[in-house]
Design a protein around this motif. Structure first.
Motif, short mmCIF file in Angstrom:
data_model
loop_
_atom_site.label_atom_id
_atom_site.label_comp_id
_atom_site.label_asym_id
_atom_site.label_seq_id
_atom_site.Cartn_x
_atom_site.Cartn_y
_atom_site.Cartn_z
N GLY A 292 11.36 34.92 -40.46
CA GLY A 292 10.67 35.99 -41.17
C GLY A 292 9.46 36.51 -40.42
O GLY A 292 8.94 35.87 -39.50
N GLU A 293 9.01 37.69 -40.86
CA GLU A 293 7.83 38.34 -40.22
C GLU A 293 6.56 37.72 -40.75
O GLU A 293 5.93 38.25 -41.67
CB GLU A 293 7.84 39.84 -40.57
CG GLU A 293 8.91 40.63 -39.89
CD GLU A 293 8.47 41.14 -38.52
OE1 GLU A 293 7.50 40.60 -37.95
OE2 GLU A 293 9.10 42.10 -38.05
N ILE B 285 11.74 30.80 -29.46
CA ILE B 285 10.29 30.93 -29.62
C ILE B 285 9.64 31.74 -28.51
O ILE B 285 8.46 32.04 -28.57
CB ILE B 285 9.60 29.55 -29.74
CG1 ILE B 285 10.15 28.60 -28.68
CG2 ILE B 285 9.72 28.97 -31.11
CD1 ILE B 285 9.38 27.34 -28.59
N SER B 286 10.45 32.15 -27.51
CA SER B 286 9.84 32.95 -26.45
C SER B 286 9.77 34.44 -26.85
O SER B 286 9.07 35.23 -26.24
CB SER B 286 10.63 32.80 -25.15
OG SER B 286 11.91 33.38 -25.33
N GLN B 287 10.51 34.80 -27.90
CA GLN B 287 10.53 36.20 -28.35
C GLN B 287 9.33 36.48 -29.27
O GLN B 287 8.95 35.62 -30.05
CB GLN B 287 11.79 36.46 -29.18
CG GLN B 287 13.09 36.15 -28.49
CD GLN B 287 13.50 37.26 -27.56
OE1 GLN B 287 13.40 38.43 -27.92
NE2 GLN B 287 13.94 36.91 -26.37
N SER B 288 8.80 37.70 -29.21
CA SER B 288 7.69 37.99 -30.11
C SER B 288 8.19 38.27 -31.53
O SER B 288 7.48 38.01 -32.50
CB SER B 288 6.85 39.15 -29.59
OG SER B 288 7.69 40.22 -29.30
N GLU B 289 9.42 38.76 -31.67
CA GLU B 289 9.99 39.01 -33.00
C GLU B 289 10.91 37.84 -33.36
O GLU B 289 11.69 37.41 -32.52
CB GLU B 289 10.86 40.27 -32.98
CG GLU B 289 10.12 41.55 -32.69
CD GLU B 289 9.25 41.96 -33.85
OE1 GLU B 289 9.78 42.01 -34.97
OE2 GLU B 289 8.05 42.21 -33.63
N PRO B 290 10.89 37.39 -34.62
CA PRO B 290 11.85 36.34 -35.00
C PRO B 290 13.27 36.90 -35.02
O PRO B 290 13.47 38.06 -35.36
CB PRO B 290 11.40 35.94 -36.41
CG PRO B 290 10.58 37.07 -36.91
CD PRO B 290 10.02 37.79 -35.72
N ARG B 291 14.25 36.08 -34.66
CA ARG B 291 15.64 36.56 -34.70
C ARG B 291 16.21 36.45 -36.11
O ARG B 291 17.20 37.09 -36.42
CB ARG B 291 16.48 35.77 -33.69
CG ARG B 291 16.00 36.03 -32.27
CD ARG B 291 16.74 35.17 -31.28
NE ARG B 291 18.06 35.67 -31.01
CZ ARG B 291 18.92 35.09 -30.17
NH1 ARG B 291 18.57 33.98 -29.55
NH2 ARG B 291 20.10 35.59 -29.96
N ILE B 292 15.62 35.58 -36.91
CA ILE B 292 16.06 35.44 -38.30
C ILE B 292 14.96 36.03 -39.18
O ILE B 292 13.83 35.53 -39.19
CB ILE B 292 16.28 33.95 -38.68
CG1 ILE B 292 17.22 33.27 -37.68
CG2 ILE B 292 16.78 33.81 -40.11
CD1 ILE B 292 18.63 33.77 -37.70
N MET B 293 15.30 37.07 -39.93
CA MET B 293 14.27 37.77 -40.68
C MET B 293 14.04 37.21 -42.09
O MET B 293 13.14 37.62 -42.79
CB MET B 293 14.62 39.28 -40.77
CG MET B 293 14.70 39.96 -39.42
SD MET B 293 13.26 39.61 -38.36
CE MET B 293 12.05 40.70 -39.12
N ARG B 294 14.88 36.28 -42.52
CA ARG B 294 14.68 35.64 -43.84
C ARG B 294 13.50 34.69 -43.75
O ARG B 294 13.41 33.88 -42.86
CB ARG B 294 15.88 34.76 -44.22
CG ARG B 294 17.11 35.41 -44.64
CD ARG B 294 18.15 34.39 -45.09
NE ARG B 294 18.13 33.10 -44.45
CZ ARG B 294 18.77 32.81 -43.30
NH1 ARG B 294 19.45 33.73 -42.65
NH2 ARG B 294 18.71 31.61 -42.81
#
Ligand code: SAM
Ligand code: SF4
Length: 328
Positions: free
Chosen positions: A195-196, A312-321
């Motif tokens: 999630g964000e 965890i290297s991405q700034s956006e989570p891949r799972i938005m829930r």
């Protein structure tokens, strides 16, 4: 129908059943500050949750954990717990809670047949605790931990701590001393990008490998050979009963041993926390179609992926829930 097994040969014998997406806390890694909760018409009644539990136990599930959101904010939880605990074939009924309501509810829940309890505790410093939980009160949670020890005994209590770099990672020694003094277990969970939440995980992630190095500077620890069937790897401090667990989805992937599925309070069945695949059980539950329910559960088992996709290297989570929505 046969017992549940996925396409990778993993047996599914553990269900995490969420009884609410609501919570009296707003932990920064679990929720955003302003959350939209499900309307009441969309959430499972306790009778519907019981029916789901019964169906899973019929399929060989022998352990159920009640979770959320905060499960103790769901009215009449002891009623549900006592009905589930009576199911033939269930070996263990457990609970994960933030502890805030345990002073009132520990006794009724122990009497209702809850066997073990995990209590989240991220800091013993009131300011840091507040910073992480946003609305939580440390003293109330500490009173909840005492009430839990009184009701279940210390060997049935485990503390759960999520470490966040530069926010609470330096409090881990204090938390371990707290656990040692009370004879309860403690597990450290690597933060997952769900999630964000506003976290940049490359910065906030604190690995269990780093933590273990830190722990070894202060305590004489030995690896424990015990395997509780869960994702944690345990260590013991010489001379104490307390186990220190490390749940490391990033630094030590445990997906190969995964034995669980999750049902949200909206009746969605997620075969994996760290993927988006799910099947919707709600229509079959609402129409009382048991055969369809069994088909859907079998389909979910075939959808269970080999591993989570957290990155965890991405700034956006891949799972938005959000975690609170799926059930921890
Ligand atoms: N409200 C209860 C509690 O806090 O224990 C139960 C639900 S909570 C979602 C279950 C567990 O998930 C808690 O131990 C919490 O710390 C953990 N958790 C929540 N969000 C997480 C995240 N993003 N990464 C790792 N653990 C998380
Ligand atoms: Fe609530 Fe638990 Fe999520 Fe914290 S981790 S916000 S206590 S559901």
């Amino acid at each position: 129908m046969d017992k549940l097994q996925d396409t990778f040969g993993r047996k599914i014998n553990y269900l995490r059943l969420s009884v609410t997406d609501r919570c009296d806390f707003r932990c920064t890694y679990c929720m955003s500050e302003k959350m939209q909760f499900l309307p009441r018409s969309e959430i499972l009644s306790l009778e519907e949750s019981l029916r789901i539990a019964k169906t899973f136990v019929g399929l060989g599930v022998n352990k159920i954990r009640l979770t959320g959101g905060e499960p103790l904010v769901r009215k009449d939880l002891p009623w549900l717990a006592s009905r589930i605990s009576e199911l033939n074939g269930l070996r263990e009924l457990t609970l994960t809670t933030n502890g805030s309501q345990l002073p009132q509810l520990a006794k009724p829940l122990a009497q209702a047949g809850i066997n073990r309890v995990n209590i989240s505790l991220d800091s013993l410093d009131p300011t840091t605790f507040r910073l992480i939980t946003r609305t939580g009160n440390l003293q109330g949670v500490l009173a909840g931990i005492d009430a839990a020890i009184d009701s279940w005994g210390s060997r049935r209590i485990k503390l759960n701590t999520v470490l966040i770099r530069d926010i609470n990672h330096d409090g881990s020694h204090e938390l371990i001393r707290f656990a040692l003094a009370r004879g309860v277990d403690i597990s450290f969970i690597e933060q997952m990008p769900l999630g964000e939440t506003g976290y940049h995980h490359a910065d906030s992630y604190y690995s269990n490998a780093e933590l273990l190095a830190l722990v070894k500077q202060q305590f004489e620890v030995v690896p424990s050979v015990e395997n509780t069937g869960g994702p944690a790897r345990y260590w013991r401090v010489s001379g104490y009963e307390t186990r220190i667990g490390f749940i490391s989805p990033h630094s030590k992937n445990f997906c190969a041993d995964c034995n669980r599925m999750r049902v949200t309070v909206r009746g969605e069945l997620f075969p994996c926390l760290g993927n988006d695949g799910m099947v919707d059980l709600l229509p079959a539950i609402r129409t009382g179609d048991e055969r369809r329910l069994l088909e859907l559960i079998a389909r979910a088992a075939t959808l269970k992926p080999q591993a989570h996709i957290f990155d965890i290297s991405q700034s956006e989570p891949r799972i938005m829930r959000f975690m609170s929505r799926t059930g921890g």
